[in-house]
Design an enzyme around this catalytic site. Structure first.
Site, PDB file in Angstrom:
ATOM      1  N   THR A  37       1.178  -0.994   0.451  1.00  0.00           N
ATOM      2  CA  THR A  37       0.108  -0.544  -0.073  1.00  0.00           C
ATOM      3  C   THR A  37       0.924   1.266  -0.081  1.00  0.00           C
ATOM      4  OG1 THR A  37      -0.376  -0.094   2.958  1.00  0.00           O
ATOM      5  CG2 THR A  37      -1.882  -0.921   0.999  1.00  0.00           C
ATOM      6  N   GLY A  38       2.294   0.746   0.185  1.00  0.00           N
ATOM      7  CA  GLY A  38       2.693   1.992  -0.075  1.00  0.00           C
ATOM      8  C   GLY A  38       3.259   3.344  -1.063  1.00  0.00           C
ATOM      9  N   GLN A  39       4.226   4.072  -1.575  1.00  0.00           N
ATOM     10  CA  GLN A  39       4.565   4.319  -2.717  1.00  0.00           C
ATOM     11  C   GLN A  39       5.024   3.491  -3.521  1.00  0.00           C
ATOM     12  OE1 GLN A  39       6.369   8.270  -3.793  1.00  0.00           O
ATOM     13  NE2 GLN A  39       8.580   6.705  -3.522  1.00  0.00           N
ATOM     14  N   ASP A  40       6.153   2.661  -3.339  1.00  0.00           N
ATOM     15  CA  ASP A  40       6.933   1.774  -4.231  1.00  0.00           C
ATOM     16  C   ASP A  40       6.111   0.892  -4.735  1.00  0.00           C
ATOM     17  OD1 ASP A  40       8.660   3.789  -3.573  1.00  0.00           O
ATOM     18  OD2 ASP A  40      10.409   2.584  -3.415  1.00  0.00           O
ATOM     19  N   ASP A  96       2.067  -8.579   9.237  1.00  0.00           N
ATOM     20  CA  ASP A  96       2.902  -7.179   9.860  1.00  0.00           C
ATOM     21  C   ASP A  96       5.008  -7.830   9.690  1.00  0.00           C
ATOM     22  OD1 ASP A  96       4.105  -5.503  11.364  1.00  0.00           O
ATOM     23  OD2 ASP A  96       1.943  -5.315  12.073  1.00  0.00           O
ATOM     24  N   LEU A 152       9.098  -4.340   0.117  1.00  0.00           N
ATOM     25  CA  LEU A 152       9.510  -2.587   0.637  1.00  0.00           C
ATOM     26  C   LEU A 152       8.894  -1.784   1.881  1.00  0.00           C
ATOM     27  CD1 LEU A 152       7.847  -2.673  -3.441  1.00  0.00           C
ATOM     28  CD2 LEU A 152      10.424  -3.079  -2.480  1.00  0.00           C
ATOM     29  N   ALA A 156       9.036  -0.928   5.579  1.00  0.00           N
ATOM     30  CA  ALA A 156       9.311  -0.540   6.511  1.00  0.00           C
ATOM     31  C   ALA A 156       9.091   0.558   7.175  1.00  0.00           C
ATOM     32  CB  ALA A 156      10.561   0.124   6.070  1.00  0.00           C
ATOM     33  N   SER A 173      18.926   1.118   1.154  1.00  0.00           N
ATOM     34  CA  SER A 173      18.646   2.551   0.873  1.00  0.00           C
ATOM     35  C   SER A 173      19.957   3.398   0.775  1.00  0.00           C
ATOM     36  CB  SER A 173      17.969   3.170   2.448  1.00  0.00           C
ATOM     37  OG  SER A 173      18.025   4.773   2.507  1.00  0.00           O
ATOM     38  N   GLU A 203      20.274   5.643   2.013  1.00  0.00           N
ATOM     39  CA  GLU A 203      20.673   6.779   3.764  1.00  0.00           C
ATOM     40  C   GLU A 203      21.460   6.022   4.622  1.00  0.00           C
ATOM     41  OE1 GLU A 203      19.245   8.419   5.884  1.00  0.00           O
ATOM     42  OE2 GLU A 203      18.222   9.909   4.436  1.00  0.00           O
ATOM     43  N   TYR A 223      17.745   4.805  11.222  1.00  0.00           N
ATOM     44  CA  TYR A 223      16.826   4.475   9.830  1.00  0.00           C
ATOM     45  C   TYR A 223      17.748   3.733   9.545  1.00  0.00           C
ATOM     46  CZ  TYR A 223      14.678   3.833   5.132  1.00  0.00           C
ATOM     47  OH  TYR A 223      14.418   3.943   3.802  1.00  0.00           O
TER      48      TYR A 223
HETATM   49  P1  GDP Z   1      14.943  11.521   3.989  1.00  0.00           P
HETATM   50  O1  GDP Z   1      16.604  11.931   2.490  1.00  0.00           O
HETATM   51  O2  GDP Z   1      14.554   9.968   3.206  1.00  0.00           O
HETATM   52  O3  GDP Z   1      15.509  11.267   5.091  1.00  0.00           O
HETATM   53  O4  GDP Z   1      14.300  12.013   3.027  1.00  0.00           O
HETATM   54  P2  GDP Z   1      13.276  13.226   3.873  1.00  0.00           P
HETATM   55  O5  GDP Z   1      12.447  14.053   2.052  1.00  0.00           O
HETATM   56  O6  GDP Z   1      12.553  12.996   4.516  1.00  0.00           O
HETATM   57  O7  GDP Z   1      14.176  14.483   3.916  1.00  0.00           O
HETATM   58  C1  GDP Z   1      14.624  15.344   3.329  1.00  0.00           C
HETATM   59  C2  GDP Z   1      15.720  16.228   3.517  1.00  0.00           C
HETATM   60  O8  GDP Z   1      15.057  17.768   3.978  1.00  0.00           O
HETATM   61  C3  GDP Z   1      16.738  15.871   5.084  1.00  0.00           C
HETATM   62  O9  GDP Z   1      17.950  16.344   4.763  1.00  0.00           O
HETATM   63  C4  GDP Z   1      16.129  16.606   6.386  1.00  0.00           C
HETATM   64  O10 GDP Z   1      16.476  17.225   6.976  1.00  0.00           O
HETATM   65  C5  GDP Z   1      15.313  17.946   4.495  1.00  0.00           C
HETATM   66  N1  GDP Z   1      14.500  18.955   5.766  1.00  0.00           N
HETATM   67  C6  GDP Z   1      13.727  20.076   5.723  1.00  0.00           C
HETATM   68  N2  GDP Z   1      12.409  20.145   6.133  1.00  0.00           N
HETATM   69  C7  GDP Z   1      12.048  19.136   6.506  1.00  0.00           C
HETATM   70  C8  GDP Z   1      10.467  19.214   6.372  1.00  0.00           C
HETATM   71  O11 GDP Z   1      10.110  19.899   6.879  1.00  0.00           O
HETATM   72  N3  GDP Z   1      10.784  17.691   6.567  1.00  0.00           N
HETATM   73  C9  GDP Z   1      11.235  16.630   5.897  1.00  0.00           C
HETATM   74  N4  GDP Z   1      10.821  15.251   5.307  1.00  0.00           N
HETATM   75  N5  GDP Z   1      12.485  16.796   5.847  1.00  0.00           N
HETATM   76  C10 GDP Z   1      13.302  17.907   5.863  1.00  0.00           C
END
Ligand code: GDP
Length: 337
Positions: A10-13, A58, A80, A82, A125, A127, A148
């Site tokens: 059900t997620g994006q991917d 789950d 997918l 998480a 990822s 990350e 994460y």
């Molecule tokens: P991620 O790369 O999986 O962490 O994707 P995100 O979209 O959650 O965040 C991408 C980057 O955007 C990170 O460096 C966050 O710190 C930065 N960021 C800045 N402001 C925001 C915010 O309001 N929400 C989120 N999600 N990220 C933010």
């Protein structure tokens, strides 16, 4: 017919992959979690709800994973599922490790016991890399900057271990950020495009963001699920970086999105909110996907500008037509309850 089982339907991917596999003629089974709200908005929006077979499971529950595998008799399994939001992993590190890390091991154990011939795809990822080295490839060192990221490193390494120790066809795609109109509203790209649409129609005045200098290698989720499938069609199991090779800052994303939304200078409505800063962040993530481009023949089709435009247009259309954004809607009955 080939059977595919998607953990995280059900997620994006999961929804993009389900559509892709259905078009290839697969029987598509997919797991979803029991929650008090409805979670099928994406696959309904894609009009594939009637074509997939949902299974309740789950990743914290080994028995439900086994049942899903026994029921679907899969040729291919895609993990997918998480706790996928980096920001939340700082508040819920143990839950994140359990689902995003140990969840992978639960699936691999279930495959070993029930279906050792099935091919397995793990969603690794970018990350996992953290801040070291500029452009990351399959040989770059891991130095995660979030619970994460640390959980994803475990999932990645245990996938390699099951490949080596038990000869399971287990692969990982190390995917850099991939977005779409189906991205969850908590991720920065979708948070921006949805907020801009609301600001345009005077439903919201300000948009609060954290570190807007961070840069990400943003691709289109629809292109990335094709890479997942290609990875499982290779002769040998292996790991691949999937990325566009270019990173952009959140400021650049704002520039383009604001232009497409016809809102002009975003500095007028964007405010910095310190509470959105993370204890540690990754400043710049760029991936080198030469291996995937050469061995799989994969390349991204949509570029950054087209991606931003698509997301802005989708959100403007849904706010204009008062369609609730995906992820917040509660309606309908649950198919397999
Ligand atoms: P991620 O790369 O999986 O962490 O994707 P995100 O979209 O959650 O965040 C991408 C980057 O955007 C990170 O460096 C966050 O710190 C930065 N960021 C800045 N402001 C925001 C915010 O309001 N929400 C989120 N999600 N990220 C933010």
């Amino acid at each position: 017919m080939t059977n595919a089982l998607i953990f995280g339907l059900t997620g994006q991917d999961g929804s993009y992959l389900a559509k892709f596999l259905l078009e290839k003629g697969y029987n598509v089974f997919g797991t979803f979690r029991r929650t008090s709200h409805r979670c099928f908005e994406r696959i309904e929006d894609m009009e594939i709800f009637d074509d997939v077979i949902p299974i309740k499971a789950d990743l914290s529950d080994h028995g439900s994973i086994q049942l899903a595998i026994r029921q679907s008799k899969p040729d291919e399994i895609y993990n997918l599922a998480a706790q996928s939001f980096v920001g939340a992993s700082f508040q819920q590190p143990i839950l994140t490790s359990d689902i995003t890390g140990l969840g992978v091991l639960r699936i691999l154990e279930a495959i070993k016991e029930n279906s050792p011939g099935a091919k397995f795809y793990q969603a690794s990822s970018s990350e996992m890399f953290g801040n070291y080295s500029e452009i990351k490839n399959e040989n770059s060192p891991f130095h995660p900057r979030s619970p994460y990221g640390a959980a994803k490193v475990f999932g990645h390494n245990i996938t390699i271990h099951y490949r080596e120790a038990y000869k399971i066809f287990a692969c990982s795609g190390i995917l850099f950020n991939h977005e779409s109109p189906y991205r969850g509203l908590e991720f920065v790209t979708r948070k921006i495009t949805y907020a801009l649409a609301r600001i345009k129609f005077k439903q919201q005045k300000k948009l609060r963001l954290g570190n807007i200098h961070a840069k990400r290698d943003w691709g289109f989720a629809g292109d990335y699920v094709e890479a997942m499938w290609m990875i499982l069609q290779q002769k040998n199991p292996d790991d691949y970086v999937i990325a566009t090779g270019k990173s952009h800052s959140i400021e650049e994303f704002l520039d383009l999105a604001s232009e497409y939304a016809g809102l002009g200078d975003w500095h007028e409505f964007v405010e910095y909110d310190e509470s959105l800063d993370r204890p540690t962040d990754i400043e710049d993530l760029v991936g080198d996907s030469s291996k995937a481009r050469k061995q799989l023949g994969w390349s991204p089709k949509l570029d950054f500008k087209e991606l931003v435009k698509m997301m802005v247009e989708y959100d403007i259309n849904s706010v204009k037509n008062e369609i609730s954004p995906l992820n917040t809607e509660v309606k309908g009955s649950i198919k397999s309850e």
